[in-house]
Every structure is written in structure tokens, then in C-alpha cells.
Design an enzyme around this catalytic site. Structure first.
Site, short mmCIF file in Angstrom:
data_model
loop_
_atom_site.label_atom_id
_atom_site.label_comp_id
_atom_site.label_asym_id
_atom_site.label_seq_id
_atom_site.Cartn_x
_atom_site.Cartn_y
_atom_site.Cartn_z
N CYS A 85 0.49 -1.35 0.22
CA CYS A 85 -0.08 -0.24 -0.75
C CYS A 85 0.63 1.62 0.27
O CYS A 85 0.63 2.37 -0.59
CB CYS A 85 -1.03 -0.05 1.71
SG CYS A 85 -0.55 0.10 2.93
N HIS B 92 -2.83 1.89 6.88
CA HIS B 92 -2.43 1.22 5.67
C HIS B 92 -3.63 2.68 4.26
O HIS B 92 -3.54 3.33 5.37
CB HIS B 92 -4.27 0.49 5.03
CG HIS B 92 -5.02 0.55 3.68
ND1 HIS B 92 -3.84 -0.34 2.95
CD2 HIS B 92 -5.55 1.14 2.68
CE1 HIS B 92 -3.84 -0.58 1.56
NE2 HIS B 92 -5.05 0.08 1.69
N HIS C 224 -6.38 1.99 -4.14
CA HIS C 224 -5.30 1.89 -2.81
C HIS C 224 -4.77 0.16 -3.62
O HIS C 224 -5.32 -0.15 -4.39
CB HIS C 224 -5.37 1.58 -1.92
CG HIS C 224 -7.06 0.60 -1.84
ND1 HIS C 224 -7.30 -0.53 -0.53
CD2 HIS C 224 -8.07 0.47 -2.10
CE1 HIS C 224 -7.75 -0.81 -0.67
NE2 HIS C 224 -8.65 -0.59 -1.90
#
Length: 387
Positions: free
Chosen positions: A292, A345, A357
Site C-alpha cells: 500500500c 494502510h 489503493h
């Protein structure tokens, strides 16, 4: 996104049991927002993955209403033929190494050298005009209108016809009934002063915005916004609708700082979209796989030349905080997905309450996808940063 995928699956038709034709060299591009790749020619076969609008496919053979294809990463699967536009390689630019061409996919990477292993210099949208310089192994060295040079795969460009090069004064606007149109581009859509990419950008529209369409010329619509301003947008990113015209939401480009900021935001969103489907790999920094924070760092670095920290919780500390509800495409979003309340994240906001993402974890890897901020991600969203 789930609704789109379901619609695609249900919309498929019955499959013939006979192979109709084999293609030795036939390319195609995806013409819907998202398209399922299946293990066999029918909706009863398992789903192997998803490709997105503008993605390039190589057709191996057809079976009834289905096509057996190879993706850019070498993976093979089946797609419903009605959702792709097939064009033989002979319809593209053949052996030309001079003159002008235009981009035929939604977004295409311009790289520093021949092959997908080279760094992305910039991303160009559908219809962009390029000048050919040289050719090598199916790739073309091209020059953009702003002077930038780089390499692009010949699969994504086509020669410009005489009609496209003709003087704009010869265009006809007859037989067009004014109506409303809705923006279908997830990235901000350029509104230009004339019907072509060589005209200056006046403002930009966001996904889902509805505008008044007053004329049409060579694949471009002349539009009128609710604030009275007008301009031209490419018809490939507009869908005719009966919805009412939206309130003003385009940003007029009236100074160099605004123009530069909007250009950077578009570059971030465009590059992020071009990486959809890339696999999640823990610790990967691109260009062919990401985790990520590796994904967000790669996009900001290559789209606007900004180097940000490598790990998610450090990325969430830089830039300027943005209050909820005021996010703009290109903002960094950070989330607490592990139950600790700490940033774990990150992704990039792209408008319409969605973000891109690299989804997954070391134990459950996924890929680069678009997700909604409604539901789970909205609940674990900690905030946003603007660089």
C-alpha cells in the site's frame, strides 16, 4: 464496483460450443469500466481477475460470444467479446516512424525506454496527439506537444486520418439536439477552449458532474456550465443523461499556481488508474507490484516528482491535514485497518467518494483496486493529507 462487475456477468450471453476463428495477431481494448476475466468461455466459469477500461488485450481465439485473450502481464483468460473493441495490428501505425499519431486507450504510460520495465515519465489520455521520432521492437519514441519525449507501445496509438487533421472550420454542427451529459471519467476531465487536445484547458470537471451539451464536432462536445461558462470536452468521457445540470464544480485555471496544482492532481490520478490490477506484494515498490505505501510513494514520486516517506504511518504525518468532506482527487488517505487505531494502510482519493489503493496483506495479497469510502473503509478512515 461490485455492482458493475455483477452487471457485466449477468449481461453475458449464451456460449456457442464451436471455436469460430483463431487470431494470429489481433489486439483489442476494453470498452467498459470493468470486465471480468474468466477461466473459460462462459459466466459459469470461475473469475480469474478484472481488467479496466482502455486495457489492452491480445486475442488468441474466439468461442461463440467469448474471446480467449492474453493480458499485458502474460496471463490468459476469457472475456465476453461484446465488451472489447477488436482491431487488427494492421489498423495501427504499421512501420511508420514519422508524422503524427493519437492515443487510442483511456490512459497510456510514456516510459523512459523500450519495454514496461522502464520508468514511467508521464501518463497521457485518450486522443492525445504525439509526434513520432523513431521505432524499436514495437515501441515508438514520441514527442508530446509540451516537448516531453519518451516511449510508448505501438498497441496504443494510431495514425491520424486526414479528417482529423482537417481545418476546424470545415466541421459541421448540424443535426445535434442540445441535451445534458454526465462525466464518466474518474480522473478530472479537461474542458478546452476548442474541440481538440491542442486547445488550452479552461477548467476541469469531476466524475458524475452533469453539464449542458450544445454542439458536437469530430468527437467533441461543446458544453455550457450552470455558471454560464462554456468549452469543449471529449465525447468519450460523456454519457447522455436526463439528469439535471450540476452546480458549478469545475475549477477555472486562472493563474499559474492553480494550473500547476490541477495538472499535478490529474497526473497523480491518471498514473494511479494506469496501475489498476497490479499485484500486491509485501514490501514491493513497483513498477510491477506494490504494497500500500509502496504504491502511494511510487505514484507521487513519478506523477509529480515528490518523494514521501516509505511507510504508511510516516506518510500520514506529512503535508497538510484535510477535513472530512473536503477531499480532492490526489489527496492521500490513511486508515487504521488493524484495530490498533494507528495508521496501517494508505491510498489515493480519486473523487466520487472512492480511492485507489494496493489492497491486501502479506498473508492475503490482492492487487491495486478502486474502493468506496462508504462502509468499512469509511469507518476506519483516520484522515487525509494534501501535498
Amino acid at each position: 464496483m461490485n455492482k458493475v462487475l455483477v452487471a457485466i456477468g449477468v449481461g453475458a450471453v449464451a456460449v456457442s460450443l464451436n471455436v469460430n476463428k483463431s487470431y494470429a495477431d489481433s489486439n483489442a481494448t476494453v470498452n467498459v469500466s470493468a470486465l471480468n476475466i474468466r477461466s473459460g468461455p462462459g459466466i459459469n466459469y470461475s473469475k480469474k481477475g478484472v481488467v479496466y477500461k482502455g486495457a489492452s488485450l491480445n486475442i488468441i481465439e474466439t468461442n461463440g460470444e467469448w474471446s480467449h485473450v492474453t493480458l499485458d502481464n502474460g496471463e490468459k483468460g476469457w472475456v465476453c467479446s461484446k465488451y472489447i473493441n477488436s482491431t487488427s495490428s494492421s489498423n495501427n501505425i504499421a512501420n511508420n516512424v514519422s508524422g503524427q499519431v493519437s492515443v487510442t486507450a483511456s490512459y497510456v504510460n510514456i516510459r523512459t525506454g523500450v519495454g514496461t520495465n522502464n520508468t514511467i515519465k508521464t501518463v497521457v489520455p485518450y486522443g492525445t496527439k504525439l509526434t513520432l521520432i523513431s521505432k524499436s521492437n514495437g515501441w515508438y519514441n514520441v514527442k508530446l506537444e509540451n516537448g516531453t519525449t519518451g516511449w510508448i507501445s505501438g498497441k496504443y496509438i494510431s495514425t491520424i486520418s486526414n479528417n482529423q487533421n482537417s481545418n476546424q472550420s470545415s466541421n459541421t454542427y448540424n443535426n445535434f439536439t442540445p441535451c445534458n451529459g454526465k462525466v464518466t471519467s474518474y480522473a478530472n476531465l479537461n474542458v478546452r477552449s476548442g474541440p481538440g487536445t491542442n486547445y488550452t484547458i479552461k477548467t476541469r470537471l469531476i466524475y458524475g458532474q452533469v453539464v449542458k451539451l450544445t454542439e458536437k464536432s469530430n468527437g467533441w462536445y461543446k458544453i455550457t456550465l450552470s455558471n454560464g461558462s462554456d468549452g469543449w470536452v471529449h465525447s468519450g468521457y460523456i454519457k447522455i443523461t436526463t439528469e439535471a445540470v450540476s452546480k458549478p464544480s469545475g475549477t477555472t485555471l486562472n493563474n499559474s499556481n492553480t494550473s500547476s496544482n490541477n495538472s499535478n492532481r490529474s497526473a497523480v490520478v491518471n498514473l494511479a488508474y494506469s496501475l489498476l490490477g497490479k499485484p500486491y506484494v509485501w514490501g514491493a515498490n513497483g513498477p510491477n507490484s506494490f504494497d500500500c505505501s509502496g504504491f502511494t510513494r511510487y505514484v507521487y514520486l513519478h506523477a509529480e516528482g515528490k518523494s514521501i516517506p516509505r511507510v504508511s504511518y510516516e506518510q500520514a504525518k506529512i503535508g497538510t491535514a484535510v477535513t472530512r468532506g473536503n477531499y480532492l482527487p490526489g489527496d492521500l488517505l490513511y486508515f487504521a485497518t488493524t484495530g490498533t487505531g494507528r495508521t496501517s494502510h494508505v491510498g489515493i482519493y480519486v473523487g466520487n467518494n472512492t480511492f485507489i489503493h494496493a489492497s491486501g496483506s502479506a498473508s492475503k495479497p490482492d492487487k491495486v483496486i478502486v474502493s468506496s469510502l462508504s462502509g468499512y473503509y469509511g469507518r476506519v478512515l483516520l484522515g487525509a493529507r494534501r501535498f
